[in-house]
Design a protein around this motif. Structure first.
Motif, PDB file in Angstrom:
ATOM      1  N   SER A  26     -41.581  58.441  53.107  1.00  0.00           N
ATOM      2  CA  SER A  26     -40.945  59.212  52.040  1.00  0.00           C
ATOM      3  C   SER A  26     -40.116  58.377  51.084  1.00  0.00           C
ATOM      4  N   ASP A  27     -39.519  57.273  51.562  1.00  0.00           N
ATOM      5  CA  ASP A  27     -38.629  56.513  50.694  1.00  0.00           C
ATOM      6  C   ASP A  27     -38.900  55.016  50.708  1.00  0.00           C
ATOM      7  N   GLY A  28     -39.930  54.577  51.435  1.00  0.00           N
ATOM      8  CA  GLY A  28     -40.395  53.209  51.341  1.00  0.00           C
ATOM      9  C   GLY A  28     -39.379  52.126  51.625  1.00  0.00           C
ATOM     10  N   GLY A  29     -38.417  52.402  52.504  1.00  0.00           N
ATOM     11  CA  GLY A  29     -37.456  51.382  52.890  1.00  0.00           C
ATOM     12  C   GLY A  29     -36.289  51.210  51.947  1.00  0.00           C
ATOM     13  N   ARG A  30     -36.044  52.168  51.048  1.00  0.00           N
ATOM     14  CA  ARG A  30     -34.952  52.031  50.078  1.00  0.00           C
ATOM     15  C   ARG A  30     -33.580  51.988  50.744  1.00  0.00           C
ATOM     16  N   PHE A  31     -33.482  52.541  51.968  1.00  0.00           N
ATOM     17  CA  PHE A  31     -32.179  52.603  52.624  1.00  0.00           C
ATOM     18  C   PHE A  31     -32.170  51.789  53.918  1.00  0.00           C
ATOM     19  N   PHE A  32     -32.975  50.715  53.939  1.00  0.00           N
ATOM     20  CA  PHE A  32     -33.093  49.898  55.131  1.00  0.00           C
ATOM     21  C   PHE A  32     -31.808  49.108  55.394  1.00  0.00           C
ATOM     22  N   LEU A  33     -31.150  48.634  54.334  1.00  0.00           N
ATOM     23  CA  LEU A  33     -29.891  47.920  54.512  1.00  0.00           C
ATOM     24  C   LEU A  33     -28.789  48.896  54.919  1.00  0.00           C
ATOM     25  N   HIS A  34     -27.904  48.459  55.812  1.00  0.00           N
ATOM     26  CA  HIS A  34     -26.877  49.356  56.334  1.00  0.00           C
ATOM     27  C   HIS A  34     -26.027  49.971  55.230  1.00  0.00           C
ATOM     28  N   ALA A  35     -25.590  49.160  54.288  1.00  0.00           N
ATOM     29  CA  ALA A  35     -24.743  49.674  53.208  1.00  0.00           C
ATOM     30  C   ALA A  35     -25.476  50.723  52.379  1.00  0.00           C
ATOM     31  N   SER A  36     -26.762  50.490  52.113  1.00  0.00           N
ATOM     32  CA  SER A  36     -27.553  51.451  51.341  1.00  0.00           C
ATOM     33  C   SER A  36     -27.727  52.752  52.120  1.00  0.00           C
ATOM     34  N   ALA A  37     -27.951  52.636  53.427  1.00  0.00           N
ATOM     35  CA  ALA A  37     -28.119  53.829  54.257  1.00  0.00           C
ATOM     36  C   ALA A  37     -26.839  54.648  54.303  1.00  0.00           C
ATOM     37  N   ILE A  38     -25.702  53.987  54.432  1.00  0.00           N
ATOM     38  CA  ILE A  38     -24.421  54.701  54.466  1.00  0.00           C
ATOM     39  C   ILE A  38     -24.157  55.375  53.124  1.00  0.00           C
ATOM     40  N   GLU A  39     -24.437  54.670  52.045  1.00  0.00           N
ATOM     41  CA  GLU A  39     -24.253  55.248  50.712  1.00  0.00           C
ATOM     42  C   GLU A  39     -25.146  56.470  50.525  1.00  0.00           C
ATOM     43  N   GLN A  40     -26.411  56.367  50.971  1.00  0.00           N
ATOM     44  CA  GLN A  40     -27.322  57.503  50.866  1.00  0.00           C
ATOM     45  C   GLN A  40     -26.827  58.675  51.703  1.00  0.00           C
ATOM     46  N   ALA A  41     -26.350  58.402  52.916  1.00  0.00           N
ATOM     47  CA  ALA A  41     -25.847  59.466  53.780  1.00  0.00           C
ATOM     48  C   ALA A  41     -24.667  60.182  53.132  1.00  0.00           C
ATOM     49  N   ASP A  70     -34.128  46.522  68.352  1.00  0.00           N
ATOM     50  CA  ASP A  70     -34.196  46.550  66.894  1.00  0.00           C
ATOM     51  C   ASP A  70     -33.734  47.898  66.351  1.00  0.00           C
ATOM     52  N   GLU A  71     -34.145  48.954  67.022  1.00  0.00           N
ATOM     53  CA  GLU A  71     -33.763  50.294  66.576  1.00  0.00           C
ATOM     54  C   GLU A  71     -32.245  50.466  66.649  1.00  0.00           C
ATOM     55  N   ILE A  72     -31.642  50.009  67.745  1.00  0.00           N
ATOM     56  CA  ILE A  72     -30.192  50.097  67.896  1.00  0.00           C
ATOM     57  C   ILE A  72     -29.487  49.300  66.810  1.00  0.00           C
ATOM     58  N   ALA A  73     -30.003  48.121  66.522  1.00  0.00           N
ATOM     59  CA  ALA A  73     -29.391  47.277  65.491  1.00  0.00           C
ATOM     60  C   ALA A  73     -29.459  47.937  64.117  1.00  0.00           C
ATOM     61  N   ARG A  74     -30.457  48.758  63.899  1.00  0.00           N
ATOM     62  CA  ARG A  74     -30.591  49.449  62.622  1.00  0.00           C
ATOM     63  C   ARG A  74     -29.634  50.641  62.505  1.00  0.00           C
ATOM     64  N   VAL A  75     -29.531  51.454  63.551  1.00  0.00           N
ATOM     65  CA  VAL A  75     -28.843  52.737  63.410  1.00  0.00           C
ATOM     66  C   VAL A  75     -27.367  52.715  63.787  1.00  0.00           C
ATOM     67  N   VAL A  76     -26.987  51.930  64.776  1.00  0.00           N
ATOM     68  CA  VAL A  76     -25.603  51.984  65.258  1.00  0.00           C
ATOM     69  C   VAL A  76     -24.595  51.612  64.168  1.00  0.00           C
ATOM     70  N   PRO A  77     -24.797  50.540  63.396  1.00  0.00           N
ATOM     71  CA  PRO A  77     -23.817  50.249  62.338  1.00  0.00           C
ATOM     72  C   PRO A  77     -23.707  51.365  61.298  1.00  0.00           C
ATOM     73  N   VAL A  78     -24.797  52.059  61.031  1.00  0.00           N
ATOM     74  CA  VAL A  78     -24.760  53.164  60.073  1.00  0.00           C
ATOM     75  C   VAL A  78     -23.943  54.320  60.635  1.00  0.00           C
ATOM     76  N   ILE A  79     -24.166  54.679  61.890  1.00  0.00           N
ATOM     77  CA  ILE A  79     -23.407  55.764  62.512  1.00  0.00           C
ATOM     78  C   ILE A  79     -21.921  55.410  62.568  1.00  0.00           C
ATOM     79  N   GLU A  80     -21.623  54.196  62.980  1.00  0.00           N
ATOM     80  CA  GLU A  80     -20.223  53.766  63.040  1.00  0.00           C
ATOM     81  C   GLU A  80     -19.580  53.794  61.651  1.00  0.00           C
ATOM     82  N   GLY A  81     -20.322  53.359  60.641  1.00  0.00           N
ATOM     83  CA  GLY A  81     -19.787  53.386  59.284  1.00  0.00           C
ATOM     84  C   GLY A  81     -19.510  54.791  58.792  1.00  0.00           C
ATOM     85  N   LEU A  82     -20.388  55.727  59.109  1.00  0.00           N
ATOM     86  CA  LEU A  82     -20.189  57.111  58.693  1.00  0.00           C
ATOM     87  C   LEU A  82     -19.015  57.750  59.422  1.00  0.00           C
ATOM     88  N   ARG A  83     -18.840  57.394  60.675  1.00  0.00           N
ATOM     89  CA  ARG A  83     -17.781  58.005  61.470  1.00  0.00           C
ATOM     90  C   ARG A  83     -16.375  57.604  61.003  1.00  0.00           C
TER      91      ARG A  83
END
Length: 276
Positions: A26-41, A70-83
């Motif tokens: 759906s988004d082709g990796g636009r939010f792959f970087l942690h900062a981009s994912a947090i901003e999108q969230a 790899d999955e943990i490395a992708r999602v955990v920093p995003v969750i922590e950043g949002l929290r």
């Protein structure tokens, strides 16, 4: 906050999708970087999302698997950043117990599992984590699921599977009020299978488990348009079809919809509710 409490207070819920992956359909990796994912969230929260669904592994047809590490490395920093700034519900979209445990430790409080807790150690993890659980139906796996899926009766088979998985989860120690069901639109289903399941939302919701409908931008919308004589559409051209499916599902009893386009869905729900 449990999803059941939020549902009672707010009515139909909107789950916003955040893909921390390089290969989402759906988004082709636009939010792959942690900062981009947090901003999108955060933008989805501002647009009206009630829940955020964070995923670190693409489950599109033909997707390449990734390791739990790899999955943990992708999602955990995003969750922590949002929290740090938000205390609303966060869902981890994974079928790996190890990833779910790490995500909940980081602040997630919902586990959205496309394998309905069939993975190794998943039932035990779900009971231990004491979080809300979304059980989804999938025929096959992401690599093969769209290779001529067949059912004798798709609604009956999906219904029986989801109820059996819910019973298994409760037997393992998951509280009934924490269990949601998802028919798995697009996961091992043809266009007609998907349409049958959407039309059967009321039947699937009648068992007392709240139902999630997740049809956002999916290929079957384009397939249905093509059947009706329209030309092919890309993922981001399927917002109208997404809204139509989700409003129908809510009308029939779905309690949450999982979408990429939160603002459009929020507006549609607001107007739909006023007209009713």
């Amino acid at each position: 906050m449990a999803l059941a409490e939020l549902r009672i207070r707010n009515g139909p819920l909107i789950m916003g999708v955040v893909n921390v992956t390089p290969d989402s359909f759906s988004d082709g990796g636009r939010f792959f970087l942690h900062a981009s994912a947090i901003e999108q969230a955060k933008s989805l929260i501002e647009a009206g999302a009630d829940v955020l669904d964070i995923g670190g592994e693409s489950t599109r047809p033909g997707a390449v698997p990734v390791s739990a590490a790899d999955e943990i490395a992708r999602v955990v920093p995003v969750i922590e950043g949002l929290r740090r700034d938000w205390n609303g519900p966060i869902s981890i979209d994974t079928f790996k117990a190890q990833v779910a445990r790490a995500a909940v430790a980081a602040g997630a409080n919902i586990w959205n599992d496309i394998r309905a807790l069939e993975g190794e150690g998943s039932l035990e993890a779900a009971a231990d984590l004491n979080c809300d659980i979304i059980l989804m139906h999938m025929k096959g796996d992401p690599q093969t699921m769209q290779s001529e899926p067949r059912y004798d009766d798709v609604v009956a088979e999906v219904e029986a599977y989801l109820l059996a998985r819910a019973e298994g989860a409760m037997a393992a120690g998951v509280a009934r009020e924490r269990i949601w069901l998802d028919p798995g639109i697009g996961f091992g289903k043809t266009l007609d299978h998907n349409l049958s399941l959407i039309r059967a939302t009321g039947r699937l919701a009648a068992h007392g488990f709240p139902l999630l409908m997740a049809a956002s931008r999916k290929r079957f919308i384009a397939a249905l348009e093509e059947r009706e004589g329209a030309g092919p559409s890309t993922a981001d051209e399927r917002i109208g079809g997404t809204i139509a499916v989700h409003l129908k599902a809510i009308e029939l009893g779905a309690r949450m919809v999982r979408v990429h386009d939160v603002q459009a869905m929020k507006q549609a729900l607001r107007i739909w509710g006023a007209l009713r």
